[in-house]
Design a protein around this motif. Structure first.
Motif, PDB file in Angstrom:
ATOM      1  N   GLY A 188       0.847  -1.224   0.107  1.00  0.00           N
ATOM      2  CA  GLY A 188      -0.072  -0.027  -0.083  1.00  0.00           C
ATOM      3  C   GLY A 188       0.751   1.411   0.055  1.00  0.00           C
ATOM      4  N   LEU A 189       2.080   1.675   0.721  1.00  0.00           N
ATOM      5  CA  LEU A 189       2.771   2.537   0.910  1.00  0.00           C
ATOM      6  C   LEU A 189       3.398   2.593  -0.341  1.00  0.00           C
ATOM      7  N   MET A 190       3.959   1.345  -0.766  1.00  0.00           N
ATOM      8  CA  MET A 190       4.576   1.376  -2.309  1.00  0.00           C
ATOM      9  C   MET A 190       3.833   2.242  -3.371  1.00  0.00           C
ATOM     10  N   THR A 191       2.637   1.995  -3.479  1.00  0.00           N
ATOM     11  CA  THR A 191       1.922   2.648  -4.443  1.00  0.00           C
ATOM     12  C   THR A 191       1.899   4.241  -4.247  1.00  0.00           C
ATOM     13  N   TYR A 192       1.674   4.315  -3.055  1.00  0.00           N
ATOM     14  CA  TYR A 192       1.772   5.979  -2.742  1.00  0.00           C
ATOM     15  C   TYR A 192       3.082   6.646  -2.749  1.00  0.00           C
ATOM     16  N   SER A 193       3.833   5.811  -2.326  1.00  0.00           N
ATOM     17  CA  SER A 193       5.516   6.537  -2.687  1.00  0.00           C
ATOM     18  C   SER A 193       5.777   6.673  -3.959  1.00  0.00           C
ATOM     19  N   ARG A 194       5.325   6.061  -4.926  1.00  0.00           N
ATOM     20  CA  ARG A 194       5.600   6.331  -6.317  1.00  0.00           C
ATOM     21  C   ARG A 194       5.254   7.771  -6.776  1.00  0.00           C
ATOM     22  N   GLN A 195       4.003   7.917  -6.277  1.00  0.00           N
ATOM     23  CA  GLN A 195       3.565   9.364  -6.487  1.00  0.00           C
ATOM     24  C   GLN A 195       4.254  10.547  -5.656  1.00  0.00           C
ATOM     25  N   GLN A 196       4.535  10.086  -4.590  1.00  0.00           N
ATOM     26  CA  GLN A 196       5.278  11.188  -3.861  1.00  0.00           C
ATOM     27  C   GLN A 196       6.553  11.371  -4.691  1.00  0.00           C
ATOM     28  N   GLU A 197       7.167  10.276  -5.028  1.00  0.00           N
ATOM     29  CA  GLU A 197       8.560  10.443  -5.591  1.00  0.00           C
ATOM     30  C   GLU A 197       8.642  11.357  -7.063  1.00  0.00           C
ATOM     31  N   LYS A 198       7.762  11.079  -7.685  1.00  0.00           N
ATOM     32  CA  LYS A 198       7.485  11.879  -8.902  1.00  0.00           C
ATOM     33  C   LYS A 198       7.234  13.375  -8.664  1.00  0.00           C
ATOM     34  N   ARG A 199       6.577  13.478  -7.510  1.00  0.00           N
ATOM     35  CA  ARG A 199       6.146  15.063  -7.282  1.00  0.00           C
ATOM     36  C   ARG A 199       7.403  15.685  -6.670  1.00  0.00           C
ATOM     37  N   SER A 200       8.320  14.892  -5.766  1.00  0.00           N
ATOM     38  CA  SER A 200       9.452  15.499  -5.372  1.00  0.00           C
ATOM     39  C   SER A 200      10.555  15.521  -6.301  1.00  0.00           C
ATOM     40  N   ASP A 201      10.643  14.687  -7.174  1.00  0.00           N
ATOM     41  CA  ASP A 201      11.445  14.706  -8.474  1.00  0.00           C
ATOM     42  C   ASP A 201      11.330  16.244  -8.874  1.00  0.00           C
ATOM     43  N   ILE A 202       9.963  16.659  -9.296  1.00  0.00           N
ATOM     44  CA  ILE A 202       9.791  17.770  -9.845  1.00  0.00           C
ATOM     45  C   ILE A 202       9.999  19.126  -9.147  1.00  0.00           C
ATOM     46  N   ASP A 203       9.597  18.771  -7.948  1.00  0.00           N
ATOM     47  CA  ASP A 203       9.813  19.937  -7.066  1.00  0.00           C
ATOM     48  C   ASP A 203      11.289  20.281  -6.791  1.00  0.00           C
ATOM     49  N   ALA A 204      12.301  19.105  -6.874  1.00  0.00           N
ATOM     50  CA  ALA A 204      13.726  19.350  -6.760  1.00  0.00           C
ATOM     51  C   ALA A 204      14.069  20.145  -7.873  1.00  0.00           C
ATOM     52  N   LEU A 205      13.828  19.504  -9.131  1.00  0.00           N
ATOM     53  CA  LEU A 205      13.998  20.329 -10.309  1.00  0.00           C
ATOM     54  C   LEU A 205      13.838  21.769 -10.205  1.00  0.00           C
ATOM     55  N   LYS A 206      12.639  22.210 -10.002  1.00  0.00           N
ATOM     56  CA  LYS A 206      12.262  23.589  -9.970  1.00  0.00           C
ATOM     57  C   LYS A 206      13.018  24.424  -8.883  1.00  0.00           C
ATOM     58  N   ALA A 207      13.568  23.756  -7.835  1.00  0.00           N
ATOM     59  CA  ALA A 207      14.327  24.200  -6.655  1.00  0.00           C
ATOM     60  C   ALA A 207      15.457  24.294  -7.531  1.00  0.00           C
ATOM     61  N   LEU A 208      16.275  23.641  -8.054  1.00  0.00           N
ATOM     62  CA  LEU A 208      17.544  23.875  -8.964  1.00  0.00           C
ATOM     63  C   LEU A 208      17.576  25.057  -9.511  1.00  0.00           C
ATOM     64  N   HIS A 209      16.442  25.243 -10.453  1.00  0.00           N
ATOM     65  CA  HIS A 209      16.205  26.342 -11.060  1.00  0.00           C
ATOM     66  C   HIS A 209      16.113  27.724 -10.405  1.00  0.00           C
ATOM     67  N   ALA A 210      15.341  27.592  -9.585  1.00  0.00           N
ATOM     68  CA  ALA A 210      15.080  28.748  -8.608  1.00  0.00           C
ATOM     69  C   ALA A 210      16.515  29.294  -7.969  1.00  0.00           C
ATOM     70  N   TYR A 211      17.179  28.357  -7.337  1.00  0.00           N
ATOM     71  CA  TYR A 211      18.644  28.581  -6.647  1.00  0.00           C
ATOM     72  C   TYR A 211      19.597  29.050  -7.337  1.00  0.00           C
ATOM     73  N   TYR A 212      19.809  28.085  -8.829  1.00  0.00           N
ATOM     74  CA  TYR A 212      21.195  28.157  -9.552  1.00  0.00           C
ATOM     75  C   TYR A 212      20.953  28.887 -10.828  1.00  0.00           C
ATOM     76  N   GLY A 213      19.407  29.083 -11.024  1.00  0.00           N
ATOM     77  CA  GLY A 213      19.238  29.800 -12.486  1.00  0.00           C
ATOM     78  C   GLY A 213      19.087  28.735 -13.459  1.00  0.00           C
ATOM     79  N   HIS A 214      19.597  27.417 -13.193  1.00  0.00           N
ATOM     80  CA  HIS A 214      19.606  26.540 -14.236  1.00  0.00           C
ATOM     81  C   HIS A 214      19.506  25.302 -13.558  1.00  0.00           C
ATOM     82  N   VAL A 215      19.385  23.965 -14.394  1.00  0.00           N
ATOM     83  CA  VAL A 215      19.047  22.754 -13.904  1.00  0.00           C
ATOM     84  C   VAL A 215      20.106  21.496 -13.898  1.00  0.00           C
ATOM     85  N   THR A 216      21.505  21.889 -14.052  1.00  0.00           N
ATOM     86  CA  THR A 216      22.593  21.281 -14.319  1.00  0.00           C
ATOM     87  C   THR A 216      22.360  20.393 -12.798  1.00  0.00           C
TER      88      THR A 216
END
Length: 288
Positions: A188-216
């Motif tokens: 049950g937690l595995m299924t939910y975890s995949r949803q969490q991971e996808k959102r956190s990946d995207i949030d982290a990408l946006k954070a890179l851009h916001a902090y560094y100005g790029h996503v390298t």
């Protein structure tokens, strides 16, 4: 004048049994419905739980964690650097003021990081040692900060508790029932975890851009994991705790294209931090 009667005895034994069965069915059905609603809406409930309450809940366990980490603490200078980087990323991610982060640097060769209740983030030395630059490290930290921002640890714990209770109730107290409860809770937690991971990946990408100005650096860790842990086609995606690695990278690439994010020169790890690190043989990454 007749008085209202709270309880009228049934006319016979059979009617008594039927009446009792009806009310028991209503009672347990209501409990089951409430439990199902709690499981389905655990994340919404967690989001409205004050962070101060979560901190109080986890406080007794912090003492045990301190004892466990007493002989595994990493270099305090690196921990201070990680804390500063996490705080800067949290500001870029607009983390609510009431949520406070506590970063812990643990001397462990495993390449991993994870977020827990109370705003705690544990970063293992093996992860830091394999990072080629600050951007790649920031991607991992931002990923964990996203979990805390969205109260994922609390939601996951709540769902796990409710699901285990439900499975234990229906499976009874047998050994097989306990095994079923444990397995069911994990799935049950595995299924939910995949949803969490996808959102956190995207949030982290946006954070890179916001902090560094790029996503390298957004994909370094994923590619390293993919090299060392090629996908096992014999394992169903439903049984994987995290989304498929190529899918994760592809999802991020789509976000990059949609937002026209740039890839520029990466920021190296601070020289003083690099000098503190004891370079070892490249550790084996684990899933974040």
């Amino acid at each position: 004048m007749e008085e209202d009667v709270y309880y009228s005895p049934p006319k016979d034994h059979d009617e008594h049994i039927k009446s009792m069965g009806k009310w028991l069915a209503i009672f347990f059905s209501s409990l089951f419905l409430i439990a199902c609603l709690c499981f389905l809406f655990a994340h919404k409930i967690a989001a409205h739980l004050p962070f101060s309450v979560e901190k109080q809940f986890v406080k007794p366990y912090e003492v045990m964690a301190d004892r466990w980490l007493s002989d595994q603490l990493g270099d305090p200078r690196i921990e201070a650097y990680l804390q500063e980087l996490a705080d800067n990323l949290a500001e870029a991610m607009e983390l609510p003021e009431q949520i406070q982060l506590s970063v812990h640097y643990v001397d462990n060769e495993e390449a991993n990081a994870f977020a827990t209740l109370g705003g705690h983030i544990f970063v293992l030395s093996g992860l830091v040692e394999m990072m080629p630059d600050e951007n790649s490290l920031a991607m991992i930290l931002a990923h964990e900060i996203s979990h805390i921002k969205h109260r994922d640890p609390m939601a996951s714990m709540g769902r796990g508790v409710v699901l285990s209770m439900l499975l234990s109730y229906f499976a009874g107290g047998s050994t097989h029932g306990e095994n079923l409860s444990s397995l069911g809770g994990q799935l049950g937690l595995m299924t939910y975890s995949r949803q969490q991971e996808k959102r956190s990946d995207i949030d982290a990408l946006k954070a890179l851009h916001a902090y560094y100005g790029h996503v390298t650096g957004y994909d370094f860790f994923f590619k390293e994991m993919n090299k060392l842990h090629p996908d096992d086609e014999s394992v169903s995606d439903w049984l994987q705790t995290h989304p498929d690695l190529p899918v994760r990278i592809e999802t991020l690439e789509k976000v990059i294209d949609a937002n026209a994010y740039k890839l520029e020169a990466s920021h190296p790890l601070p020289e003083k931090i690099a000098s503190y690190l004891n370079k070892k043989e490249a550790p084996v990454p684990d899933a974040i």
